[in-house]
Design an enzyme around this catalytic site. Structure first.
Site, PDB file in Angstrom:
ATOM      1  CG  PHE A  12       9.845   0.864  11.171  1.00  0.00           C
ATOM      2  CD1 PHE A  12       9.916  -0.040  10.577  1.00  0.00           C
ATOM      3  CD2 PHE A  12       8.854   1.635  11.474  1.00  0.00           C
ATOM      4  CE1 PHE A  12       9.079  -0.457   9.642  1.00  0.00           C
ATOM      5  CE2 PHE A  12       7.549   0.952  10.880  1.00  0.00           C
ATOM      6  CZ  PHE A  12       7.694   0.077  10.186  1.00  0.00           C
ATOM      7  NE  ARG A  62      -1.154   2.011   4.845  1.00  0.00           N
ATOM      8  CZ  ARG A  62      -0.048   1.184   4.817  1.00  0.00           C
ATOM      9  NH1 ARG A  62       1.092   1.530   3.975  1.00  0.00           N
ATOM     10  NH2 ARG A  62      -0.035  -0.108   5.036  1.00  0.00           N
ATOM     11  CG  ASP A  67       2.072   0.388   7.506  1.00  0.00           C
ATOM     12  OD1 ASP A  67       3.020  -0.052   6.715  1.00  0.00           O
ATOM     13  OD2 ASP A  67       1.251  -0.812   7.898  1.00  0.00           O
ATOM     14  CG  ASP A 111      14.380  -2.583   4.490  1.00  0.00           C
ATOM     15  OD1 ASP A 111      15.254  -2.161   4.850  1.00  0.00           O
ATOM     16  OD2 ASP A 111      13.524  -3.273   5.432  1.00  0.00           O
ATOM     17  CE  LYS A 150      14.730   1.651   6.442  1.00  0.00           C
ATOM     18  NZ  LYS A 150      13.914   0.885   7.149  1.00  0.00           N
ATOM     19  CD  GLU A 190       8.297  -0.282  -2.769  1.00  0.00           C
ATOM     20  OE1 GLU A 190       7.057  -0.031  -2.621  1.00  0.00           O
ATOM     21  OE2 GLU A 190       8.430  -1.643  -2.526  1.00  0.00           O
ATOM     22  CG  ASP A 191       6.669   2.082   0.155  1.00  0.00           C
ATOM     23  OD1 ASP A 191       7.561   1.200  -0.449  1.00  0.00           O
ATOM     24  OD2 ASP A 191       6.000   2.100   0.786  1.00  0.00           O
ATOM     25  CE  LYS A 236      -3.795  -1.838   2.937  1.00  0.00           C
ATOM     26  NZ  LYS A 236      -4.389  -1.680   4.296  1.00  0.00           N
ATOM     27  N   GLY A 237       2.130   1.342   0.619  1.00  0.00           N
ATOM     28  CA  GLY A 237       2.952   2.037   0.642  1.00  0.00           C
ATOM     29  C   GLY A 237       3.100   3.253  -0.343  1.00  0.00           C
TER      30      GLY A 237
HETATM   31  P1  5GP Z   1      12.084  -5.020   1.216  1.00  0.00           P
HETATM   32  O1  5GP Z   1      11.399  -5.930   0.267  1.00  0.00           O
HETATM   33  O2  5GP Z   1      12.981  -3.854   0.309  1.00  0.00           O
HETATM   34  O3  5GP Z   1      12.783  -5.229   2.300  1.00  0.00           O
HETATM   35  O4  5GP Z   1      10.964  -4.136   1.741  1.00  0.00           O
HETATM   36  C1  5GP Z   1       9.992  -3.103   0.838  1.00  0.00           C
HETATM   37  C2  5GP Z   1       8.888  -2.948   1.947  1.00  0.00           C
HETATM   38  O5  5GP Z   1       9.019  -2.797   3.095  1.00  0.00           O
HETATM   39  C3  5GP Z   1       8.543  -1.640   1.452  1.00  0.00           C
HETATM   40  O6  5GP Z   1       7.397  -1.421   0.430  1.00  0.00           O
HETATM   41  C4  5GP Z   1       7.690  -1.222   2.676  1.00  0.00           C
HETATM   42  O7  5GP Z   1       6.496  -1.488   2.727  1.00  0.00           O
HETATM   43  C5  5GP Z   1       8.363  -1.777   3.919  1.00  0.00           C
HETATM   44  N1  5GP Z   1       9.426  -1.057   4.561  1.00  0.00           N
HETATM   45  C6  5GP Z   1      10.821  -0.983   4.381  1.00  0.00           C
HETATM   46  N2  5GP Z   1      11.472  -0.195   5.316  1.00  0.00           N
HETATM   47  C7  5GP Z   1      10.379   0.215   5.983  1.00  0.00           C
HETATM   48  C8  5GP Z   1      10.278   1.358   6.757  1.00  0.00           C
HETATM   49  O8  5GP Z   1      11.421   1.895   7.356  1.00  0.00           O
HETATM   50  N3  5GP Z   1       9.036   1.805   7.215  1.00  0.00           N
HETATM   51  C9  5GP Z   1       7.822   1.062   6.829  1.00  0.00           C
HETATM   52  N4  5GP Z   1       6.780   1.490   7.164  1.00  0.00           N
HETATM   53  N5  5GP Z   1       7.999   0.007   6.056  1.00  0.00           N
HETATM   54  C10 5GP Z   1       9.047  -0.285   5.462  1.00  0.00           C
END
Ligand code: 5GP
Length: 176
Positions: free
Chosen positions: A152, A165, A159, A103, A131, A99-100, A43-44
């Site tokens: 975080f 959000r 969220d 990570d 990140k 993408e938001d 949703k982000g």
């Molecule tokens: P990844 O697959 O790259 O580890 O994670 C991507 C998803 O993890 C993002 O779309 C987001 O929903 C969530 N995410 C990663 N880091 C954060 C953060 O610092 N805060 C929040 N709220 N969500 C995160």
């Protein structure tokens, strides 16, 4: 949520707006006249997508996909996702994934691989936040907004248990 419980601001709404402006200018250069498909990850990314497309003054389509996991404990294997909600044809299209935050990279790595098998004409990735300190798989991000520390983050679509959000700034949630 009241003013006392507001988490610390990391990136202000003004800084976000300037960043979205810059990203839109970069995207415009590559996608102008291509009638692209912008694919947001739910949703982000909903807020970022809404702001970004208002700065792209050419025909485009918007769609959102959701990546859900197979179940608990599968994240470590990297095989965690099922793509839901993709209705448009990707073959031959100029696609931009929105993408938001990237990570570990597992989510976008999976989605980009999934989409590339559908043979788009162009496939690029735009992430508002990056990140890199937490990366577990290499990801090539074509349009990067802001590099963030290993904290975080909430707000501007991000969220914590579905809360925060709606914050206009990206904030650090301490204790997470
Ligand atoms: P990844 O697959 O790259 O580890 O994670 C991507 C998803 O993890 C993002 O779309 C987001 O929903 C969530 N995410 C990663 N880091 C954060 C953060 O610092 N805060 C929040 N709220 N969500 C995160």
């Amino acid at each position: 949520m009241n003013s006392e419980s507001r988490p610390e601001v990391l990136i202000s709404s003004n800084e976000i707006a300037a960043t979205v402006d810059r990203l839109a200018a970069e995207i415009r250069r590559d996608y102008l006249g291509k009638d692209p498909l912008l694919l947001g990850i739910l949703k982000g990314s909903f807020m970022f997508m809404a702001d970004l497309i208002r700065l792209l003054d050419f025909p485009l389509e918007v769609e959102f996909v959701r990546l859900s996991s197979y179940g608990r404990g599968t994240e470590s294997s990297g095989k965690m996702n099922v793509v839901q909600g993709l209705r448009s044809t990707v073959k031959g299209r100029d696609v931009l994934v929105v993408e938001d935050i990237v990570d570990t990279g597992l989510t976008v790595a999976y989605l980009m691989e999934y989409l590339s098998k559908k043979r788009p004409a162009l496939l690029k990735l735009c992430a508002l936040l990056d990140k890199p300190s937490r990366r577990r798989v290499p990801v090539s991000i074509d349009y990067i907004g802001i590099t963030v520390p290993d904290k975080f983050l909430v707000g501007y679509g991000l969220d914590c248990d579905e809360k925060y959000r709606n914050l206009p700034d990206v904030c650090i949630l301490e204790g997470e």
